[in-house]
Design a protein around this motif. Structure first.
Motif: not given
Lengths: 439, 337
Positions: A195-203, A207-208, A210-219, A353-356
């Motif tokens: 769920l967290a990955l899905g939300i982060s990927a969507y953001k 392009k909303k 992006e910097d914040i959700f890239t940080k949310a993505f890794a954990p 990741l961001s290009q895929s």
């Protein structure tokens, strides 16, 4: 339909609906704790904001989870009174321990997380996040203890009409229970992190922030990868305990009619339950024997011999195709999560990741999959145990209350309507929280 | 011995539940009616919203321990009163989600809808639970196979009177809690409402006392056996009076303390009246479910007792912590809903 059938549907629908929410919240509680911990360690405000963002999504799912969980506790008494009266001395204990050791912990410290930002220190909020997570795990442990006992009843003696507890350790801290706990909790970690990955990927795609959700993505990514890989191990071990303690369930899961040495593991089978045979079967030789007993020459008992052994009629068997295909669906999804994990590592470390875009979209649509896997696994566990409610001890039809068909039909109708409304509201409010910016 | 201790421990759970959830149920019941201002509603919602979930857990814990410790009581009551129990399940669902959803919706109409849903479900929880208590007190038609109780039968005159009395008492109790949490104009309104509900409660309590004495349900048989026990209802009435005394002195803390003691005393009265029965049969004493004939095996009772006692200590620590954290009047910065 009779009281038995309606009561089974009512319980099944409630359990299936309920299971969505703890699956997400158990996983999310771990991530929320990790985000608040990162905030504390790295002194980076962004992690605090991410934590708060997910607390909101958690709180909505938690509320629906609590509401539907209470209904489950009610239904043991309302619809399964004979079962409850006989087995309550064992089965009721873990439910009570769950309430007093877990529910208070979760509700108290969730209040601190939601309301306390201005009133407690950042350290205390992280501690609260930890305690909420601990509460969800304790809750999971005790409810699974109760369920596991229905699968592998131990530590009791039968006295007249009642089942009396004789050994508490045997029912709670035994190996099959701990493995089932691990198996279920990992599946919840997969769901929450998906769920967290899905939300982060969507953001990131939109392009909303992006910097914040890239940080949310890794954990979230690491929780997903580690859980998916460990799950293969936990699932295999779970299977071994089914083989050891519930031979009939194993035979149903594998659509094995005749007892066989060096039994093959069927990949697909066209099952003719009426004539107790498989019309077509494609399998890997010896694999079932190996998975069940770690020996490719081991003998695996088939359903025909087992129903004789247990003195059952063939009509009492549950739907074999349902259990067989649910099991394959669950395992298939488990391997899909490992595949996604591999892609995650490759793309994340290849900095692609961001290009895929295709992969990020795949992640956006991943969150329902672990829920489906959990449902399928739960069907294997519960339908596969039939005709018993407590394996080998009490049959499901013997456990039902002395109530009337119209009563159950009426409440079943109400439950379905309420769950439909709750599902819509939950989705609506969750999507709205997701669409908001992290503040 | 263990089974008797368990009667007492379950009593503690029930007392804690009614005192704690009592004020948030009452508070939610009056929410749409006490003020039209969104800011006032927000204060009330925040005062109860942060604790209601933990408070409700006392009921869940009560039910779950009842299941484990006295399985026949749980099984016979829940299946016997199938429809009333399911009604309780429905309103518990509505209330749980209304709190959370109310804080997330943005339009005025939806907020209003959830206000009424919250009030209505909270009121119904009070009514269903106190009607259940009244029916248990009065005795159920338990035979060898258990009993059946429809919704209509459950709502008999004695149950309705009990429900009215309890509703009034819990609204008073919640107003005294809110008096500790509010200031200014809203506080003044709460004080005048409190006085009205105090009088209403007193009138209903007196009527209830008379009706229960002349009803022939055997509610006072334990008291007649041990007349010293009459101190308990007398003390409970004194607490109710003290709640008014301190309300008039504007000492809201003590006033709330005494309303809590009144609520707790009412449940204690219920316990004394029932002991050693958990469910009384109106058909024959032989079918009574008592602590002696319904208890689980000794090992279950022992382990459950150890866990319950550890649990109660832990929960007290959490409660002290959370109520300290959120002590005092509600401020603008506290608003979440």
């Amino acid at each position: 339909m009779d009281v038995l059938t309606l009561s089974r549907w009512q319980f099944g629908i409630t359990a299936a609906f309920h299971f969505i929410f703890p699956s997400f919240t158990i996983g999310l509680s771990l991530l929320i704790f990790i985000y608040f911990l990162l905030y504390l360690l790295k002194k980076d405000e962004v992690y605090r904001k991410i934590g708060n963002f997910f607390v909101k999504i958690f709180a909505i799912a938690f509320a629906v989870g609590v509401a539907t969980g209470v209904v489950m506790e009610f239904q043991f008494g309302t619809n399964w009174a004979v079962f409850s009266e006989k087995a309550g001395g064992i089965f009721g204990g873990p439910l009570a321990f769950e309430a007093i050791l877990a529910f208070f912990l979760e509700s108290t410290f969730l209040a601190i997380l939601v309301f306390g930002e201005k009133r407690v220190s950042p350290l205390m909020r992280t501690v609260s996040a930890f305690l909420v997570m601990l509460g969800t795990l304790i809750s999971g442990f005790w409810i699974l203890t109760a369920l596991n006992w229905m699968q592998i009843p131990t530590g009791f003696r039968v006295e007249g009409d009642k089942i009396i507890l004789t050994d508490f350790w045997a029912i709670s801290f035994n190996t099959p229970n701990l493995i089932r706990f691990l198996h279920t909790i990992l599946s919840c970690f997969i769901a929450g992190s998906a769920l967290a990955l899905g939300i982060s990927a969507y953001k990131i795609l939109r392009k909303k922030q992006e910097d914040i959700f890239t940080k949310a993505f890794a954990p979230a990514m690491w929780v997903f990868i580690i859980s998916s890989v460990l799950q293969i191990l936990a699932g295999t071990l779970s299977g071994e305990y089914v083989a050891k303690h519930q031979p009939l369930k194993l035979a149903i899961m594998e659509a094995l009619w005749e007892t066989k040495t060096s039994a093959p593991e069927p990949i697909i089978a066209f099952i003719d339950q009426e004539n107790m045979t498989n019309v077509v079967e494609i399998g890997i030789p010896g694999l079932l024997s190996f998975l069940a007993y770690r020996d490719i020459n081991a003998t695996v008992k088939g359903m025909k011999d087992l129903i004789e052994e247990y003195n059952l009629k063939k009509e009492e068997l549950p739907s074999v195709p349902l259990v067989f295909w649910s099991f394959r669906g669950m395992v298939g999804l488990g391997f899909l999560f490992v595949l996604i994990s591999i892609l995650l590592i490759v793309l994340y470390y290849g900095r692609k990741l961001s290009q895929s875009k295709w992969f990020l979209w795949l992640l956006v649509f991943t969150p329902p999959l672990p829920i489906i896997a959990n449902w399928l696994g739960w069907i294997v566990t519960e339908v596969g145990r039939q005709p018993w409610v407590i394996y080998g001890l009490i049959k499901t039809r013997e456990g039902v209350s002395r109530i009337t068909t119209p009563e159950v039909a009426f409440t079943l109708f109400f439950f379905i309507s309420i769950y439909a409304i709750l599902l819509i509201l939950w989705l609506f409010l969750t999507f709205r929280e997701i669409s908001k910016d992290v503040k | 011995m263990l089974a008797e201790i368990w009667f007492f421990v379950l009593g503690i759970f029930l007392i804690m539940y009614v005192i704690l959830d009592g004020f948030d149920l009452g508070g939610a019941t009056i929410l749409p009616f006490i003020s039209d201002k969104e800011s006032d509603k927000k204060i009330i919602l925040n005062a109860i919203g942060r604790v209601w979930d933990g408070n409700e857990v006392w009921l869940i814990a009560f039910g779950a321990f009842l299941f484990g410790v006295f399985p026949p009581v749980y099984a016979k009551f829940f299946s016997g009163a199938y429809i009333p129990v399911m009604l309780l399940a429905f309103v518990l669902i509505f209330r749980a989600v209304s709190f959370e959803f109310r804080s997330k919706v943005e339009s005025e109409t939806w907020k209003k809808i959830f206000d009424y849903l919250l009030a209505f479900s909270s009121l119904l929880i009070i009514v269903v639970l106190s009607a259940a208590g009244a029916n248990v007190l009065k005795g159920l038609p338990i035979g060898p196979e258990g009993f059946r109780l429809s919704l209509i039968e459950a709502l008999n005159p004695f149950a309705i009177l009990t429900a009215l009395t309890v509703t009034s008492l819990l609204i008073l109790h919640s107003l005294l809690y809110l008096a500790n949490k509010t200031e200014g104009e809203l506080l003044n309104k709460i004080i005048s409402w409190s006085k009205f509900f105090w009088i209403l409660t007193l009138i209903l309590v007196v009527i209830w006392g008379i009706v229960s004495a002349v009803s022939g349900f055997g509610i006072y048989s334990n008291f007649i056996k041990y007349p010293i026990l009459f101190i308990e209802p007398i003390l409970t009435t004194v607490f109710l009076i003290l709640a008014l005394v301190y309300l008039n002195k504007e000492n809201f803390k003590l006033s709330f303390l005494f309303s809590s003691l009144t609520v707790g005393g009412s449940i204690l009265f219920f316990g004394i009246s029932m002991f050693p029965n958990l469910l009384k049969s109106s058909l024959s004493e032989n079918y009574n479910l008592t602590v002696y004939n319904s208890a689980s095996g000794e090992l279950t009772l022992t382990i459950a007792l150890v866990v319950a006692l550890i649990g109660i200590v832990l929960v007290s620590i959490y409660n002290i912590y959370v109520y300290k954290t959120f002590a005092g009047k509600i401020k603008e910065e506290d608003l979440h809903y």
